[in-house]
Design an enzyme around this catalytic site. Structure first.
Site, PDB file in Angstrom:
ATOM      1  N   SER A 145      27.484 -16.132   6.060  1.00  0.00           N
ATOM      2  CA  SER A 145      26.545 -16.919   6.862  1.00  0.00           C
ATOM      3  C   SER A 145      27.216 -17.872   7.837  1.00  0.00           C
ATOM      4  CB  SER A 145      25.604 -17.706   5.944  1.00  0.00           C
ATOM      5  OG  SER A 145      26.330 -18.613   5.139  1.00  0.00           O
ATOM      6  N   LYS A 189      20.036 -24.997   2.065  1.00  0.00           N
ATOM      7  CA  LYS A 189      20.704 -25.410   3.307  1.00  0.00           C
ATOM      8  C   LYS A 189      19.855 -26.409   4.088  1.00  0.00           C
ATOM      9  CE  LYS A 189      23.201 -21.031   3.676  1.00  0.00           C
ATOM     10  NZ  LYS A 189      23.372 -19.768   4.426  1.00  0.00           N
TER      11      LYS A 189
END
Length: 790
Positions: A696, A739
């Site tokens: 990511s 996140k």
């Protein structure tokens, strides 16, 4: 034939029999099973078969003489002529006794050997034509005398070894002067097999018979000597334990005579009562009673008796039929869950659904829930709340570091110190067969040469198998289908796929600052005030101070460190109260450092300005979401790519993909293509001691690389996450909620996410979505348009 009978045997047994017998040509015959009669023997016989009783009655009616012959096969109930030996004994019936069960007991005197010439009658009893047999005559010689003395000595020695020697028997042996008769007397006192005894009976050569008797005596003496030696050694090896057992038995007998309670019988009766009251399944009760019968015949102080007692204790203490009644009130359950936990709406909703289904269908099998999330988010305490809401017992085991399969299935009872596995132990501790059973840290379970505990858990957790779970120690199926299993884990990657397939995953992502503040007010502060001996009115923590504790003294997704810091403040206040200060004490942002010292965590992102080659990325870890900086520097060189920061293979590949995409798009980005051959590029991720990996960070690395080569700064207000391909497409990622919480914690207002992750925004609480701006992108060009500053 007229026969004169030797009176020595008659005198020995005090029998009244005539001195002469006239042997008829035809005699009734009685078949004997597993016994061979020798001449001169006086032997009692039990007569039960109808044919044998008829033969005895026939003998008593006439001259009391009877032919006795052994059967070849002792299993024959109704033997035919071919089933009998030809050679037997002509005997006299001396006495008879009618027994209550219809049988006869007769005392017979063996007179001489006889051979069957023909069967005159077979029904209702045998009548046979017989021929008397006499042994061959033997001339007296030194060799014969020596052989007879040797046999007498051997016989005396053997009978002494067997403790059957009597003065009467010694007198008979000493007065016998005929070799054949000596062989018959000794043979009749040896425990010979029927076939050996029959062979000896059929021999007519007295010397040959005496030699065979000598060999048989030698064999028996050797066997008896070894047997006597073994018995002697066994008696000598009897130690203190055996003597103690003997003395305890004597003491128990004395207590019984004095009318005191027989503890052993009392113990057996108590176990019987426990077995009945346990209401076990039929198979378990059968095994329990079997073990109880074994215990009854064991010595109470033996080690094996102790093992059986322990096993019976486990069987009788298990809740085979004990179940708690479920409380299926949805309003009550929702109220309890709300009291114990703030937010966690998705998980609360799932528990309410389970209660509703259970209310409508009592036979439904419980789900296997698995709470996945960072440490300290309340996974274990949530299990306790579920048990309280359902009115069930709660048991918990930790699987972290378990490597031995026996921890789950138990040990075989043959091993020293054997005991059931943790599953059965916990069920016994719960006292019911339907508790809420929490297994913590299932992701940290291991495997080695002692087995695979994860594989053993399959039988425990699979609803199709756990209705007959078999523990190696109990060895009786136990029904686990009524248990509500709840597992916890930090990550899913280390859970075996076969086990993961049976789990219903529920994620706990962590808490925002606002949620932490509410939880601290409702739960943490009151708990720590009470734990440190304070009263609620003695301490007051302002909102500003609580915000500082959360932002500058903790850095976690969960609540453990926050509670520790609140506890540290309470301890300082407790010291002042113990010194005599009454308070109240107010904790503010201005005096917080007096209690906790200088701040431990200060955000670098809040202070920094937008920079060239520095991009803000978002990462997922087992401990929650993290914000990280990715730095890129371009310097004169030979086109090398240097990667530092303890990166994993996936992140290194993302850096290579970022460089390849940038070189391919150099002309569109306004980058001179020669720069890639004349410049070394260094990609670094700070906190170099911490391993980092995952796809990511792809778009973050690419943005930092383009920024460094174009000399354009990146907007500090944007954090980004997404995987990049060589064509510049942005692929979806996982852990978006974690996140987002990390970005909110660091006060970053905007997040760039892959377009295909828009569906995951529904999983993020509305209060977080309102404070953050999510920008979905399809490709890398869109990312650069957003973050590159002119």
């Amino acid at each position: 034939m007229t026969m004169k009978f030797d009176s020595s045997i008659t005198d020995l047994f005090d029998l009244e029999i005539p001195e002469h017998y006239e042997i008829p040509e035809i005699l009734p015959l009685m078949a004997l099973r597993d016994v061979v009669v020798f001449p001169s023997m006086v032997i009692p016989l039990f007569v039960g078969r109808g044919s044998s009783v008829a033969a005895v009655n026939e003998a008593l009616t006439n001259d009391r003489l009877l032919m006795l012959t052994a059967q070849k096969d002792v299993r024959q109930e109704s033997p035919e002529p071919e089933d009998l030996y030809d050679t037997g004994i002509i005997a006299a019936v001396m006495r008879t006794l009618q027994l209550p069960d219809g049988r006869l007991k007769i005392l017979t005197q063996a007179l001489l050997k006889g051979r069957i010439l023909d069967f005159v009658q077979t029904r209702p009893f045998f009548q046979v034509k017989v021929e008397p047999l006499e042994d061959q005559e033997v001339k007296s010689s030194v060799k014969t005398e020596a052989l007879m003395r040797h046999v007498k000595e051997q016989a005396e020695k053997l009978f002494n070894l067997k403790n059957v020697y009597t003065p009467e028997l010694g007198s008979v042996l000493n007065t016998v002067n005929e070799p054949g008769r000596l062989a018959d007397i000794v043979g009749s006192n040896l425990k010979l097999r029927a076939d050996e005894a029959q062979d000896l009976l059929e021999m007519q050569d007295p010397l040959a018979k005496l030699k065979k008797i000598s060999r048989l005596l030698s064999r028996e003496i050797e066997v008896s000597s070894v047997q006597a030696k073994i018995q002697s050694e066994a008696r000598e090896e009897m130690g203190r334990t055996q003597r103690d057992i003997f003395l305890r038995e004597q003491l128990r007998a004395i207590q019984k005579e004095l009318g005191e309670i027989d503890d052993r019988q009392k113990e057996i009766e108590e176990y019987k009562k426990k077995i009945v009251e346990a209401d076990m399944p039929e198979s378990a009760e059968k095994e329990a009673l079997k073990q109880l019968r074994r215990l009854e015949f064991m010595h109470p102080d033996s080690s094996e008796a102790s093992i059986v007692r322990t096993y019976l204790d486990w069987l009788t203490d298990l809740p085979w039929a004990v179940a708690s009644r479920d409380k299926l009130n949805l309003k009550r359950a929702r109220k309890i869950l709300d009291q114990d936990h703030y937010n966690l709406e998705k998980i609360k909703k799932r528990i309410i659904e389970y209660i509703a289904v259970r209310k409508l269908n009592r036979s439904v099998k419980g789900p296997i829930l698995c709470f996945v999330g960072p440490p300290g988010v309340g996974k274990t305490s949530l299990g306790r709340s579920i048990a309280r809401a359902l009115g069930k017992e709660f048991v918990r085991i930790s699987l972290g570091g378990v490597r031995d399969e026996a921890e789950i299935r138990g040990h075989r009872r043959t091993y020293v110190g054997a005991m059931p596995g943790r599953i059965i132990q916990s069920i016994k501790r719960a006292g019911t067969n339907n508790p809420v059973f929490m297994m913590d840290e299932v992701d940290k379970i291991g495997a080695d040469f002692r087995g695979d505990p994860a594989a053993a858990l399959l039988e425990v957790l699979d609803p199709e198998q756990n209705n007959a779970f078999s523990d190696h120690y109990i060895e009786i199926p136990f029904d686990l289908s009524k248990v509500l299993f709840i597992l916890t884990a930090n990550v899913l990657d280390t859970i075996p796929s076969a086990l993961l397939d049976r789990l219903e995953i529920l994620r706990l992502s962590g808490y925002t600052s606002e949620e932490k503040k509410v939880i601290a007010r409702r739960y943490l502060i009151p708990r720590q005030v009470k734990a440190n001996g304070l009263k609620p009115g003695q301490i007051e923590i302002s909102n500003a101070a609580l915000d500082l504790i959360i932002s500058e003294y903790t850095e976690e997704a969960g609540l453990r460190e926050l509670e520790r810091q609140i506890g540290a403040v309470c301890r300082k206040i407790a010291c002042r109260v113990a010194e005599g200060n009454k308070g109240p004490f107010r904790i503010t942002a201005g005096n917080l450092h007096r209690y906790l010292g200088p701040p431990k965590f200060l955000s670098d992102f809040i202070r920094e300005e937008s920079q060239v080659g520095v991009a803000t990325g978002l990462a997922w870890t087992a401990y929650g979401g993290e914000v990280m900086r990715i730095e890129v520097q371009a310097m004169p060189g030979k086109g090398n790519l240097l990667l530092t920061g303890l990166l994993g293979d996936v992140m290194k590949e993302s850096a290579q993909a970022a460089l390849s995409w940038t070189r391919a798009r150099a002309e569109n980005l306004g980058i001179d293509s020669k720069i890639f051959d004349e410049t070394d590029i260094h990609v670094h991720v700070p906190s170099g001691a911490i391993p980092k990996d995952g796809p990511s960070a792809g778009i973050t690395m690419t943005a930092a690389l383009v920024s460094a080569l174009c000399k354009q700064p990146l907007n500090r207000d944007y954090a980004m996450t997404g995987e990049i391909t060589l064509t510049g497409r942005v692929l979806p990622i996982g852990g978006l909620k974690e996140k987002a919480i990390a970005a909110l914690r660091e006060q970053i207002p905007c997040i760039i996410i892959p377009e295909r992750n828009q569906k995951d925004l529904e999983e993020i609480p509305e209060n977080i979505r309102k404070k953050l701006e999510f920008l979905p992108v399809k490709n890398m060009d869109q990312v650069l348009e957003i973050v590159l500053l002119p």
